[in-house]
Enzyme design. Structure first.
Site, short mmCIF file in Angstrom:
data_model
loop_
_atom_site.label_atom_id
_atom_site.label_comp_id
_atom_site.label_asym_id
_atom_site.label_seq_id
_atom_site.Cartn_x
_atom_site.Cartn_y
_atom_site.Cartn_z
N THR A 1 -57.94 -28.69 40.11
CA THR A 1 -59.28 -29.21 40.39
C THR A 1 -60.35 -28.31 39.76
OG1 THR A 1 -59.35 -27.97 42.46
CG2 THR A 1 -58.55 -30.24 42.58
N LYS B 1 -58.58 -20.12 47.38
CA LYS B 1 -59.01 -21.29 46.60
C LYS B 1 -60.14 -20.91 45.64
CE LYS B 1 -60.25 -26.14 46.89
NZ LYS B 1 -59.43 -26.42 45.70
N HIS C 1 -60.40 -24.51 53.42
CA HIS C 1 -59.23 -24.14 52.62
C HIS C 1 -58.98 -22.63 52.73
CE1 HIS C 1 -59.70 -28.10 50.70
NE2 HIS C 1 -58.43 -27.97 50.38
N1 LIG Z 1 -54.33 -32.22 43.40
C1 LIG Z 1 -53.82 -31.72 44.52
O1 LIG Z 1 -53.19 -32.42 45.32
C2 LIG Z 1 -53.99 -30.25 44.79
C3 LIG Z 1 -53.44 -29.67 45.95
C4 LIG Z 1 -53.55 -28.29 46.12
C5 LIG Z 1 -54.20 -27.53 45.14
N2 LIG Z 1 -54.74 -28.13 44.05
C6 LIG Z 1 -55.35 -27.39 42.97
O2 LIG Z 1 -54.32 -26.88 42.14
C7 LIG Z 1 -54.75 -25.67 41.51
C8 LIG Z 1 -53.74 -24.57 41.79
O3 LIG Z 1 -53.69 -24.32 43.19
P1 LIG Z 1 -52.73 -23.19 43.79
O4 LIG Z 1 -53.02 -23.15 45.24
O5 LIG Z 1 -51.35 -23.36 43.28
O6 LIG Z 1 -53.41 -21.91 43.10
P2 LIG Z 1 -52.72 -20.50 42.84
O7 LIG Z 1 -51.74 -20.17 43.90
O8 LIG Z 1 -53.84 -19.55 42.56
O9 LIG Z 1 -51.88 -20.73 41.49
C9 LIG Z 1 -52.46 -21.00 40.24
C10 LIG Z 1 -51.52 -20.45 39.20
O10 LIG Z 1 -51.96 -20.86 37.91
C11 LIG Z 1 -51.90 -19.73 37.06
N3 LIG Z 1 -52.80 -19.87 35.92
C12 LIG Z 1 -54.11 -19.58 35.83
N4 LIG Z 1 -54.57 -19.83 34.58
C13 LIG Z 1 -53.49 -20.29 33.87
C14 LIG Z 1 -53.29 -20.70 32.52
N5 LIG Z 1 -54.31 -20.69 31.64
N6 LIG Z 1 -52.07 -21.14 32.14
C15 LIG Z 1 -51.04 -21.16 33.02
N7 LIG Z 1 -51.15 -20.73 34.30
C16 LIG Z 1 -52.37 -20.31 34.72
C17 LIG Z 1 -52.24 -18.58 37.95
O11 LIG Z 1 -51.80 -17.38 37.38
P3 LIG Z 1 -52.63 -16.00 37.69
O12 LIG Z 1 -52.21 -15.65 39.09
O13 LIG Z 1 -52.15 -15.11 36.63
O14 LIG Z 1 -54.09 -16.33 37.59
C18 LIG Z 1 -51.45 -18.95 39.21
O15 LIG Z 1 -50.11 -18.57 39.12
C19 LIG Z 1 -56.15 -25.42 42.04
O16 LIG Z 1 -57.08 -25.95 41.13
C20 LIG Z 1 -56.18 -26.20 43.35
O17 LIG Z 1 -57.49 -26.59 43.73
C21 LIG Z 1 -54.64 -29.47 43.88
#
Ligand SMILES: NC(=O)c1ccc[n+]([C@@H]2O[C@H](COP(=O)([O-])OP(=O)(O)OC[C@H]3O[C@@H](n4cnc5c(N)ncnc54)[C@H](OP(=O)(O)O)[C@@H]3O)[C@@H](O)[C@H]2O)c1
Length: 250
Positions: A77, A139, A135
């Site tokens: 998102t 986040k 959240h």
């Molecule tokens: N659509 C839905 O149903 C839904 C549900 C939940 C969450 N989300 C969204 O999904 C996203 C991820 O959420 P999360 O809770 O999994 O976050 P998270 O735990 O912070 O994980 C995000 C991951 O992406 C990595 N990352 C960052 N930049 C990247 C890049 N350029 N290329 C590849 N990997 C990269 C991060 O690595 P680093 O740690 O090295 O930064 C981290 O491992 C957020 O935007 C959240 O709002 C969506």
């Protein structure tokens, strides 16, 4: 299906769990530091890509998927400002992309019904509305994509029109045609959304609270299955109709 994950944080790991349980194989993970050549070979080795990473990565993920001619599910998102341009690029290039700010089936139904109820009540005199989302501390964007989606629906449905305001003003009142989005960041909360409706004689609250991340992951995996034979830029609504009609893709 062979799936490559972009991002392996909280959601990437939940997708791996759910995809494996549905008989798919995660063939690799693209991290922030993964070199371009490795990204490309992984994309070619996969039959679908699923991105739960960071808003700053989305445009690159789309180019990767278009280059490898693979379908891409975007759960990340916080990239609303680029959405129209990316959707157009995908359509023009004959790519396959599906995006939802929330891949939970229950949340999609919640959005539809909550917005419809609010639209009806806001036609009556003296009704007011607000949205609240909670959240976990980690986040990266605010308000949540889901809160924005609910606000967009309210803005479209409300008569007279209302405008969502975030953050709520601190030095003046909300005007008659504005409503506030409240944001809380707390502990490890998976995601709570609350629609608040205040009328002259009644108060209505409609809350969705996620009990884990698996509901989001399930929807994203179903979306990847659905997207395989299609081209275009889609929203989760179409997949939802199929899930609700109880048909499984082979
Ligand atoms: N659509 C839905 O149903 C839904 C549900 C939940 C969450 N989300 C969204 O999904 C996203 C991820 O959420 P999360 O809770 O999994 O976050 P998270 O735990 O912070 O994980 C995000 C991951 O992406 C990595 N990352 C960052 N930049 C990247 C890049 N350029 N290329 C590849 N990997 C990269 C991060 O690595 P680093 O740690 O090295 O930064 C981290 O491992 C957020 O935007 C959240 O709002 C969506």
């Amino acid at each position: 299906m062979r799936i490559a994950l972009i991002g392996y944080g909280r959601m990437g790991q939940a997708v791996e769990r759910v995809a494996t349980a549905r008989g798919h194989a995660v063939v690799g993970v693209i991290h922030r530091a993964t070199p371009r050549s490795e990204r490309e070979s992984l994309a070619h080795a996969a039959e679908a890509l699923i991105d739960f990473s960071h808003a700053s990565a989305v445009a690159e993920s789309v180019e990767l998927a278009l280059g490898a001619q693979r379908p891409l599910v975007i759960g990340t998102t916080g990239w609303d400002a680029q959405r129209e341009a990316i959707a157009q690029r995908v359509r023009e290039s004959g790519g396959s992309v599906i995006y939802a700010p929330n891949f939970s089936v229950a949340v999609q139904l919640y959005l539809q019904h909550a917005a419809a109820l609010a639209a009806q009540l806001l036609r009556l005199e003296s009704w007011d509305v607000a949205i609240e989302e909670i959240h976990h501390r980690g986040k990266a964007d605010a308000p949540s994509g889901t809160a924005r989606a609910l606000a967009e629906r309210l803005q479209r449905a409300a008569q007279p029109p209302r405008e969502a305001v975030y953050p709520a003003p601190t030095e003046h009142r909300l005007t008659e045609n504005q409503f506030a989005i409240g944001v809380l960041r707390l502990g490890s909360e998976f995601g709570t959304h609350r629609l608040l409706l205040d009328g002259p004689y009644d108060w209505i609250e409609i809350t969705h609270r996620a009990k884990s991340r698996d509901g989001f992951a399930y929807g994203a995996v179903r979306a990847a299955e659905w997207l395989r034979r299609r081209t275009g830029f889609y929203h989760f609504q179409e997949v939802l109709n199929e899930i609700l009609s109880h048909t499984e893709e082979e």
